[in-house]
Motif scaffolding. Structure first.
Motif, short mmCIF file in Angstrom:
data_model
loop_
_atom_site.label_atom_id
_atom_site.label_comp_id
_atom_site.label_asym_id
_atom_site.label_seq_id
_atom_site.Cartn_x
_atom_site.Cartn_y
_atom_site.Cartn_z
N TYR A 305 0.88 -1.18 0.00
CA TYR A 305 0.00 0.00 0.00
C TYR A 305 0.91 1.22 0.00
N SER A 306 0.48 2.22 -0.70
CA SER A 306 1.29 3.44 -0.74
C SER A 306 0.37 4.64 -0.82
N TRP A 307 0.38 5.44 0.27
CA TRP A 307 -0.45 6.64 0.34
C TRP A 307 0.40 7.87 0.02
N SER A 308 -0.27 8.86 -0.61
CA SER A 308 0.36 10.17 -0.79
C SER A 308 -0.73 11.24 -0.62
N GLY A 309 -0.35 12.43 -0.17
CA GLY A 309 -1.35 13.46 0.05
C GLY A 309 -0.75 14.83 0.29
N PRO A 310 -1.62 15.78 0.73
CA PRO A 310 -1.18 17.17 0.91
C PRO A 310 -0.03 17.29 1.89
N ASN A 311 0.69 18.39 1.68
CA ASN A 311 1.77 18.73 2.60
C ASN A 311 2.86 17.67 2.60
N GLY A 312 2.99 16.94 1.42
CA GLY A 312 4.03 15.93 1.26
C GLY A 312 3.77 14.65 2.02
N PHE A 313 2.50 14.43 2.39
CA PHE A 313 2.21 13.23 3.17
C PHE A 313 2.45 11.98 2.33
N SER A 314 3.02 10.91 2.97
CA SER A 314 3.16 9.58 2.35
C SER A 314 3.18 8.54 3.45
N SER A 315 2.71 7.36 3.08
CA SER A 315 2.72 6.26 4.05
C SER A 315 2.62 4.94 3.30
N ALA A 316 3.28 3.91 3.85
CA ALA A 316 3.21 2.56 3.28
C ALA A 316 2.26 1.69 4.09
N LEU A 317 1.53 2.27 5.03
CA LEU A 317 0.57 1.50 5.80
C LEU A 317 -0.75 1.41 5.06
N GLN A 318 -1.48 0.34 5.31
CA GLN A 318 -2.80 0.20 4.68
C GLN A 318 -3.74 1.30 5.17
N SER A 319 -3.74 1.56 6.47
CA SER A 319 -4.68 2.55 7.07
C SER A 319 -3.90 3.41 8.07
N PRO A 320 -3.22 4.42 7.56
CA PRO A 320 -2.36 5.22 8.44
C PRO A 320 -3.12 6.33 9.18
N ASN A 321 -2.52 6.80 10.28
CA ASN A 321 -2.97 8.02 10.98
C ASN A 321 -2.18 9.18 10.42
N VAL A 322 -2.87 10.14 9.81
CA VAL A 322 -2.18 11.28 9.22
C VAL A 322 -1.62 12.16 10.34
N SER A 323 -2.48 12.41 11.37
CA SER A 323 -2.03 13.24 12.49
C SER A 323 -2.94 13.04 13.68
N GLY A 324 -2.36 13.12 14.83
CA GLY A 324 -3.16 13.02 16.04
C GLY A 324 -3.86 14.32 16.36
N SER A 325 -3.41 15.43 15.65
CA SER A 325 -4.02 16.75 15.92
C SER A 325 -4.08 17.48 14.59
#
Length: 326
Positions: A305-325
């Protein structure tokens, strides 16, 4: 009427050497030894019957007369005894014997010449490795046939099968010996056995649905290439593109037939077309500033799995936490 009587007188005399003369002087008439039998000659051929192209020996035996024999054979005016001849056809030979007093005697002998049988040889080549190799001999109806050839081959058949699956060592000269009675003849045929062309097949798979599907064939420089495969696929290209957008029905075994002259060979390659994975994406929003922002991906059990998003966000987790706040 008066009758005239003619009388013939023949002088027979013997000289001091015991030689008998008839008819006059010693110089002008034939002589023979007193008490010897008349000059004669016998002639034989051994063998008396030969095959065309063979030799026979002619032998004469003089007797009687004054001895000191010389021999002359015809046709050919051949002196000597015995002599060896090779007539082109059945021939009557005449021998003339001459003794020391130049008396002569003759006799004949016949040499019978049998024609050689007709011999022919052919094969079904050029053949390819793995094909049947056959020889054909002639003429029909002969007494016997004997073949010899490479790799110790032999056969007493008129038209034998050398092998149902020819190999390279079977190439070469094959000789048939044809016999008809006592006479034989030979003929040759040259067999050519061609190696099978090299055939290779591969593909660019596994491919995904929608990707380009390509086949690669070999070897280079062959006379022709023919591909066949699933869904009625066919191509005469060495390395064709099956499709720019593969589908699941394009999966399976593809076969290439490579031809080099009259010889062919085949190779296979198995194509795998993978279905696209199911992809889902969701989040827990809307969220308030300062709240936790979570992403949920699917389906479960995928390779990565490979996520990408605003503010340069990326993650290799299936269901990541973008931010706690957020």
């Amino acid at each position: 009427m008066k009758r005239i009587l003619y009388l013939l007188f023949i002088l027979v005399s013997t000289n001091s050497f015991g030689q008998i003369f008839t008819g006059g002087t010693e110089d002008g008439y034939a002589m023979r030894e007193s008490g010897s039998p008349p000059l004669s000659v016998s002639a034989v051929a051994s063998p008396a019957t030969i095959c065309a192209g063979s030799n026979t020996t002619l032998t004469a035996t003089g007797s009687g007369g004054a001895g000191g024999y010389t021999y002359l054979w015809n046709p050919g005016a051949i002196p000597g005894n015995p002599i060896i001849v090779s007539p082109g056809g059945t021939t009557v030979y005449t021998v003339t014997v001459t003794d020391a007093l130049l008396n002569t005697a003759t006799n004949n002998v016949t040499v019978t010449v049998l024609p050689l049988p007709s011999a022919t040889a052919s094969n079904n080549g050029p053949v390819c490795v793995g094909s049947s190799l056959d020889l054909t001999g002639g003429a029909n109806g002969m007494t016997s046939y004997n073949w010899s050839g490479p790799n110790g081959f032999s056969s007493a058949l008129q038209s034998p099968n050398v092998s149902g699956s020819a190999t390279l060592v079977m190439a070469g000269v094959y000789t048939i010996t044809v016999s008809n009675g006592t006479c034989t003849n030979t003929a040759n045929t040259t067999v050519t056995v061609n190696a099978l062309p090299s055939a290779t097949a591969s593909n660019n798979g596994p491919v995904c649905v929608g990707s380009s599907l390509d086949l690669t064939g070999g070897a280079n420089g062959m006379t022709s290439y023919n591909w066949s495969g699933p869904n009625g696929f066919s191509s005469a290209l060495q390395s064709p593109n099956v499709s720019g957008s593969a589908t699941l029905v394009m999966a399976g075994v593809y076969t290439i037939t490579v031809s080099n002259g009259t010889c062919t060979n085949t190779a296979n390659t198995t194509v795998t077309v993978n279905a696209l994975p199911s992809a889902t994406a969701s989040n827990n929003g809307p969220v308030c500033e300062g709240s936790s922002l979570d992403l949920t991906g699917g389906a479960n059990g995928m390779t990565s799995y490979s996520w990408s998003g605003p503010n340069g966000f990326s993650s290799a987790l299936q269901s990541p936490n973008v931010s706690g706040s957020a």
